[in-house]
Enzyme design. Structure first.
Site, PDB file in Angstrom:
ATOM      1  CE  LYS A   1       2.668 -18.072  -1.676  1.00 58.51           C
ATOM      2  NZ  LYS A   1       1.845 -19.307  -1.730  1.00 58.51           N
TER       3      LYS A   1
ATOM      4  CG  ASP B   1      -1.182 -20.513  -0.374  1.00 56.00           C
ATOM      5  OD1 ASP B   1      -0.688 -20.421   0.767  1.00 56.00           O
ATOM      6  OD2 ASP B   1      -0.654 -21.197  -1.280  1.00 56.00           O
TER       7      ASP B   1
ATOM      8  CE1 TYR C   1      -3.331  -2.845   0.816  1.00 54.18           C
ATOM      9  CE2 TYR C   1      -4.595  -0.822   1.022  1.00 54.18           C
ATOM     10  CZ  TYR C   1      -4.547  -2.189   0.867  1.00 54.18           C
ATOM     11  OH  TYR C   1      -5.717  -2.897   0.757  1.00 54.18           O
TER      12      TYR C   1
ATOM     13  CG  ASP D   1     -13.366  -7.486   1.907  1.00 48.87           C
ATOM     14  OD1 ASP D   1     -13.189  -6.720   2.881  1.00 48.87           O
ATOM     15  OD2 ASP D   1     -13.758  -7.091   0.791  1.00 48.87           O
TER      16      ASP D   1
HETATM   17  C1  IPM Z   1     -10.355  -1.534   3.736  1.00 45.88           C
HETATM   18  C2  IPM Z   1     -10.585  -0.995   2.346  1.00 45.88           C
HETATM   19  C3  IPM Z   1      -9.458  -0.051   1.986  1.00 45.88           C
HETATM   20  C4  IPM Z   1      -8.162  -0.821   2.086  1.00 45.88           C
HETATM   21  C5  IPM Z   1      -9.620   0.617   0.613  1.00 45.88           C
HETATM   22  C6  IPM Z   1     -10.914   1.384   0.501  1.00 45.88           C
HETATM   23  C7  IPM Z   1      -8.449   1.494   0.265  1.00 45.88           C
HETATM   24  O1  IPM Z   1     -10.704  -2.036   1.443  1.00 45.88           O
HETATM   25  O2  IPM Z   1     -10.315  -0.728   4.694  1.00 45.88           O
HETATM   26  O3  IPM Z   1     -10.237  -2.745   3.880  1.00 45.88           O
HETATM   27  O4  IPM Z   1      -7.796  -1.520   1.123  1.00 45.88           O
HETATM   28  O5  IPM Z   1      -7.523  -0.754   3.118  1.00 45.88           O
HETATM   29 MG    MG Z   2     -10.694  -3.954   2.304  1.00 48.57          MG
END
Ligand code: IPM
Ligand code: MG
Length: 376
Positions: free
Chosen positions: A208, A240, A151, A268
């Site tokens: 990983k 993975d 990031y 997620d």
């Molecule tokens: C999260 C989101 C953010 C991230 C995006 C919106 C930049 O997906 O907070 O998980 O990737 O951190």
């Molecule tokens: Mg996210």
């Protein structure tokens, strides 16, 4: 007059953001009244709405205007809803994107630690795509590193690179670099072990290491920290494999600690154990003002319809009460209220199913009201 006053910098952002943050504020206000505290919320711009406002004002176009950052620094806590939307999906080089506002505020406030608790609600067992028996005993805490890795590495694009195009022609090539220092790894891993020591005593460190050098460093540091916690059991899990275990046997995990990108993806995935991404709250902690936000995005497709699930936002308020204000009783009250609302069959549309009676499917505002009603 309340005996204690807290100043909250509220960042509605984009899409469903303004709708759900209103419910978060509503719950904060009700909690304040019950616990003799005043929460003074002040809205500031972030994300796409900040891009639009700065452009309209003829200022430097920004997803995190200086005034917002200053307000966040001065506040006792930041409550954020969500940023982003198709309107700002400009991929031309140098274009300002809403997500930059989010990354910039995390980085500027030094929020290197992101906590995403994945809690099961008995009432939502059928909302999960997994069979209910697989969900027995699921209670995990994802600790995601938040200000390093891909990031915040170098992002570059080169044009006309010989051989980079199709069929041997010249074309584009891109690089995103991933870097971690021992110090960046240590502080999140240590937090994970401290948390595990107060929980079920297990840390899964996700990497990983069979491929990446950053992961080999991660693993070394994890083992060093683990040696200081003889009562906590550490295991190394390849990312993975972790993705697979999260759906095949999620109850085995207690605390899961990992780098930024892996944590983004795995959280997620893990949210679906609870039935909906709309249930997952998060706390970002570090050296500056802590920030609380749902883990989900701005859901532009349902923005303005009044149907968004405000529970992840409300549960972010719970985390704020707990981590920033040490108001554990108040935090427990919010958590219990959400649980009882669900137990009594109240749903937003994302967590409703065929068995949910029509009159129990609530809009965003009505769900916020319900939580407030159940606080008592
Ligand atoms: C999260 C989101 C953010 C991230 C995006 C919106 C930049 O997906 O907070 O998980 O990737 O951190
Ligand atoms: Mg996210």
């Amino acid at each position: 007059m309340a005996s204690k006053t807290y100043r909250i910098c509220t960042l509605p952002g984009d899409g469903i953001g303004p709708e759900i943050i209103a419910e978060g504020k509503k719950v904060l206000k009700a909690v304040g009244e019950r616990h003799d505290a005043a929460f003074e919320c002040e809205d500031h711009l972030i994300g796409g709405s900040a891009i639009d406002a700065t452009r309209a004002a003829g200022e430097e176009v920004s997803a995190l205007p200086p005034a917002t950052l200053a307000a966040a620094r001065a506040a006792d806590a930041v409550l954020l809803a969500a940023v982003g939307g198709p309107k700002w999906n400009d991929t031309t080089p140098g274009a300002v994107r809403p997500e930059q506002g989010l990354l910039a505020i995390r980085k500027s406030l030094g929020l290197y630690l992101n906590l995403r608790p994945v809690r099961m609600y008995q009432a939502l067992r059928d909302a999960s795509p997994l069979r209910p028996e697989r969900l027995e005993g699921v209670d995990l805490l994802i600790v995601r590193e938040l200000t390093g890795g891909l990031y915040f590495g170098e992002h570059t694009r080169r044009h006309n690179v010989p051989g980079a195009g199709v069929d041997g022609a010249a074309g584009d090539a891109a690089v995103d670099s991933m870097e971690y220092s021992e110090h960046e790894i240590e502080r999140v891993v240590r937090w994970a072990f401290d948390a595990a020591a107060r929980r079920r005593g297990r840390v899964a460190s996700v990497d990983k290491a069979n491929v990446l050098e950053t992961s080999r460093l991660w693993r070394e540091v994890a083992h060093r920290v683990a040696a200081e916690y003889p009562k906590v059991e550490e295991s190394d899990v390849l990312v993975d494999n972790c993705a697979m275990q999260l759906v095949s046997n999620p109850a085995q995990f207690d605390v899961l600690v990992t780098e930024n990108t892996f944590g983004d993806i795995l959280s997620d995935e893990a949210s679906m154990l609870t039935g909906s991404l709309g249930m997952l709250a998060s706390a970002s902690l570090g050296s500056g003002t802590a920030l609380y936000e749902p883990s989900h995005g701005s859901a532009p497709d349902i923005a303005g319809k009044g149907i968004a699930n405000p529970l992840a936002q409300i549960l972010s308020v719970e985390l704020m009460l707990r981590y920033s204000f040490h108001m554990d009783d108040a935090a427990d009250e919010v958590a219990r209220a959400v649980q009882r609302v669900l137990d009594d069959g109240w749903r937003t549309v994302d967590i409703a199913d065929a068995q949910t009676p029509k009159d129990h499917v609530l809009g965003t505002v009505a769900m916020g009201d319900k939580v407030v009603e159940y606080l008592g």
